[in-house]
Design an enzyme around this catalytic site. Structure first.
Site, PDB file in Angstrom:
ATOM      1  N   TYR A 137     -10.663  -4.335   3.422  1.00 26.22           N
ATOM      2  CA  TYR A 137     -10.092  -3.249   3.938  1.00 26.22           C
ATOM      3  C   TYR A 137     -10.428  -2.289   2.893  1.00 26.22           C
ATOM      4  O   TYR A 137      -9.612  -2.129   2.004  1.00 26.22           O
ATOM      5  CB  TYR A 137      -8.820  -3.487   3.905  1.00 26.22           C
ATOM      6  N   ARG A 155       0.758  -1.083   0.030  1.00 28.66           N
ATOM      7  CA  ARG A 155      -0.130  -0.102  -0.026  1.00 28.66           C
ATOM      8  C   ARG A 155       0.986   1.080   0.070  1.00 28.66           C
ATOM      9  O   ARG A 155       0.222   2.187  -0.398  1.00 28.66           O
ATOM     10  CB  ARG A 155      -1.071  -0.028   1.169  1.00 28.66           C
ATOM     11  N   ARG A 176       9.213   6.336  -3.491  1.00 27.59           N
ATOM     12  CA  ARG A 176       9.506   7.331  -4.479  1.00 27.59           C
ATOM     13  C   ARG A 176      11.134   7.621  -4.502  1.00 27.59           C
ATOM     14  O   ARG A 176      11.659   8.084  -3.385  1.00 27.59           O
ATOM     15  CB  ARG A 176       8.625   8.527  -4.198  1.00 27.59           C
ATOM     16  N   ARG A 224      -8.744  -6.833  13.388  1.00 24.84           N
ATOM     17  CA  ARG A 224      -7.615  -6.060  14.176  1.00 24.84           C
ATOM     18  C   ARG A 224      -8.566  -4.991  14.807  1.00 24.84           C
ATOM     19  O   ARG A 224      -9.140  -4.161  13.987  1.00 24.84           O
ATOM     20  CB  ARG A 224      -6.481  -5.664  13.561  1.00 24.84           C
ATOM     21  N   ASP A 275     -10.904   1.720   1.100  1.00 22.67           N
ATOM     22  CA  ASP A 275     -10.518   3.066   1.089  1.00 22.67           C
ATOM     23  C   ASP A 275     -12.030   3.720   0.779  1.00 22.67           C
ATOM     24  O   ASP A 275     -12.937   3.101   0.068  1.00 22.67           O
ATOM     25  CB  ASP A 275      -9.648   3.438   0.211  1.00 22.67           C
ATOM     26  N   GLU A 286      -3.642   6.464  18.727  1.00 23.63           N
ATOM     27  CA  GLU A 286      -4.198   5.276  18.080  1.00 23.63           C
ATOM     28  C   GLU A 286      -3.630   4.077  18.791  1.00 23.63           C
ATOM     29  O   GLU A 286      -2.476   3.920  18.243  1.00 23.63           O
ATOM     30  CB  GLU A 286      -4.128   5.301  16.687  1.00 23.63           C
ATOM     31  N   ARG A 317      -0.077   5.847  16.295  1.00 20.72           N
ATOM     32  CA  ARG A 317      -0.207   7.184  15.830  1.00 20.72           C
ATOM     33  C   ARG A 317      -0.595   8.250  16.597  1.00 20.72           C
ATOM     34  O   ARG A 317      -1.441   7.941  17.438  1.00 20.72           O
ATOM     35  CB  ARG A 317      -1.128   7.370  14.405  1.00 20.72           C
TER      36      ARG A 317
HETATM   37  N1  UDP Z   1       3.625   1.389   7.682  1.00 22.57           N
HETATM   38  C1  UDP Z   1       4.883   1.244   8.208  1.00 22.57           C
HETATM   39  N2  UDP Z   1       5.314   2.392   8.859  1.00 22.57           N
HETATM   40  C2  UDP Z   1       4.589   3.602   8.921  1.00 22.57           C
HETATM   41  C3  UDP Z   1       3.377   3.404   8.138  1.00 22.57           C
HETATM   42  C4  UDP Z   1       2.715   2.241   7.544  1.00 22.57           C
HETATM   43  O1  UDP Z   1       5.431   0.196   8.331  1.00 22.57           O
HETATM   44  O2  UDP Z   1       4.916   4.470   9.287  1.00 22.57           O
HETATM   45  C5  UDP Z   1       3.032   0.021   7.276  1.00 22.57           C
HETATM   46  C6  UDP Z   1       2.258  -1.112   8.049  1.00 22.57           C
HETATM   47  O3  UDP Z   1       2.695  -2.438   7.973  1.00 22.57           O
HETATM   48  C7  UDP Z   1       0.856  -0.743   7.800  1.00 22.57           C
HETATM   49  C8  UDP Z   1       0.972  -0.449   6.292  1.00 22.57           C
HETATM   50  O4  UDP Z   1       2.224  -0.060   6.126  1.00 22.57           O
HETATM   51  O5  UDP Z   1       0.059  -1.654   8.230  1.00 22.57           O
HETATM   52  C9  UDP Z   1      -0.256   0.241   5.597  1.00 22.57           C
HETATM   53  O6  UDP Z   1      -0.259   1.475   6.295  1.00 22.57           O
HETATM   54  P1  UDP Z   1      -1.398   2.358   5.797  1.00 22.57           P
HETATM   55  O7  UDP Z   1      -0.870   3.891   6.202  1.00 22.57           O
HETATM   56  O8  UDP Z   1      -1.726   2.370   4.431  1.00 22.57           O
HETATM   57  O9  UDP Z   1      -2.528   2.091   6.744  1.00 22.57           O
HETATM   58  P2  UDP Z   1      -4.025   2.851   7.296  1.00 22.57           P
HETATM   59  O10 UDP Z   1      -3.402   4.244   7.517  1.00 22.57           O
HETATM   60  O11 UDP Z   1      -4.793   2.458   6.469  1.00 22.57           O
HETATM   61  O12 UDP Z   1      -3.892   2.207   8.689  1.00 22.57           O
END
Ligand code: UDP
Length: 370
Positions: free
Chosen positions: A352, A174, A178, A251, A354, A304, A282
């Site tokens: 899941y 996901r 870059r 989860r 969006d 979170e 987060r």
């Molecule tokens: N991820 C990570 N570090 C970060 C953010 C995301 O390793 O700082 C990984 C983690 O495995 C996560 C996945 O990327 O489950 C998808 O993150 P995303 O931000 O897409 O998840 P969401 O915001 O939808 O919870």
């Protein structure tokens, strides 16, 4: 309400239910939307605290490359120019996300894409990975060992409650990688936050539609079925069938929200804590999702915490392993045998999703029905 005859009873006032209700109503169908929660919007729901729109069920950032969906939502709200650029905090040091030239510079001091690629290549070779079989190997082959250790391992293991070696590789796909200096988390063409919040947007989508809150469809299934020709059900598919094959696993998340007596706490909407020790993944500071010409004196933050999920808890992320996919297939078979009912949305589809994908699915569903 009980003796009225509807064409469609829509269970769930989230995005899927609301968009179906709008489209079907506009096509001349008589619709009623019910929800067991006391508010509309499902998990997109936002509420005002200290003059700030707070995302109660986790941060929602609208992004899409689907021009039709973008045009569709813009009928109901204007969007601001928010671009998601979260910052990672690892033991007090800050790094840009997603993984891009800024991150590579911060980690290795490399200033060219070529030098960043060489660094990654060197680390992938050292780790001896040719064919990534799990999230750890996938992550290392994309961004190298250092970034894996600093920005991925701790965060992911907290998020999913399992070692990265036991997680599927697709989770990390996901995230963009870059070789440009570009901190935009998403690759989509369109992005933003509804200027008056998500609740106002969904209120507009539901304009003129009958909505009843605090009503649990599953508690009075037969009665509800009798008042409508068709049902669109957006609740959990396994719960609909009384968990007869056992629950689909999710989860969970727990949110801890606090009002602070200061104007600006962290200077960014989302800060990811990527170490293993901080118990939350987060920290969201809600005011930074909007560009307020009249800055509020206080701020609202939300920590979170990922959590173990059990039936009855709020479901957030589906656990898409083989066991749950097999279980889902069994429930879908039951669903196929039900008459005059459609299962949809994140919970009904165990996906899941969006937000733009939910809207797309709802528009397609409504189109077929009309
Ligand atoms: N991820 C990570 N570090 C970060 C953010 C995301 O390793 O700082 C990984 C983690 O495995 C996560 C996945 O990327 O489950 C998808 O993150 P995303 O931000 O897409 O998840 P969401 O915001 O939808 O919870």
């Amino acid at each position: 309400m009980m003796d009225q005859k509807y064409d469609y009873l829509i269970v769930g006032a989230g995005l899927f239910g609301a968009v179906c209700a709008r489209e079907l109503t506009d096509a001349g169908k008589r619709c009623v939307v019910i929800d067991r929660r006391g508010h509309i919007g499902g998990n997109c729901y936002s509420e005002e605290i200290e003059g700030i729109q707070v995302h109660r069920y986790g941060a929602h950032i609208f992004h899409t490359s689907d021009a039709e969906v973008w045009k569709y939502v813009n009928q109901f709200t204007a969007f601001n120019h928010f671009v998601n650029s979260p910052v990672a905090n690892y033991h007090g040091k800050l790094y840009n996300l997603p993984f891009n030239m800024n991150t590579f510079y911060q980690i290795w001091g490399v200033v060219t894409p070529e030098a960043a690629k060489a660094k990654i290549r060197e680390q992938v070779e050292k780790a001896g990975i040719t064919n990534p079989r799990n999230l750890e190997e996938q992550a290392i082959s994309l961004v190298g060992q250092d970034i894996y250790e600093i920005l991925i391992k701790g965060y992911t293991e907290k998020q999913w409650g399992r070692p990265c070696r036991e997680l599927p590789a697709y989770i990390i796909k996901r995230l963009p990688v870059r070789f440009r200096f570009d901190n935009n988390y998403f690759n989509d063409i369109y992005q933003g936050i509804p200027v008056n919040g998500y609740t106002a947007m969904i209120e507009k989508i539901l304009n003129g539609v009958e909505v009843k809150l605090n009503l649990d469809y599953l508690e009075q299934k037969e009665e509800f079925k009798s008042i409508s020709d068709h049902v669109i059900y957006t609740g959990p598919i396994d719960e609909y069938f009384d968990y007869q094959y056992g629950p689909l696993e999710w989860r969970g998340l727990r949110f801890e929200t606090e009002i602070l007596n200061q104007e600006n706490y962290q200077g960014v909407a989302a800060m990811n804590y990527t170490d293993a020790e901080t118990p939350y993944t987060r920290m969201i500071e809600h005011k930074h999702f909007v560009f307020d010409s009249d800055p509020k004196p206080k701020t609202v933050i939300t920590r979170e915490y990922p959590s173990q999920w059990k039936p009855g808890d709020e479901p957030y992320y589906p656990i898409n392993n083989q066991k749950n996919q097999d279980l889902l297939a069994k429930y879908q078979e039951l669903a196929g045998q039900e008459k005059n009912i459609i299962f949809g949305g994140r919970l009904g589809a165990y996906q899941y999703y969006d937000m733009d994908k939910v809207i797309r699915a709802a528009l397609d569903t409504a189109k077929k029905l009309i």
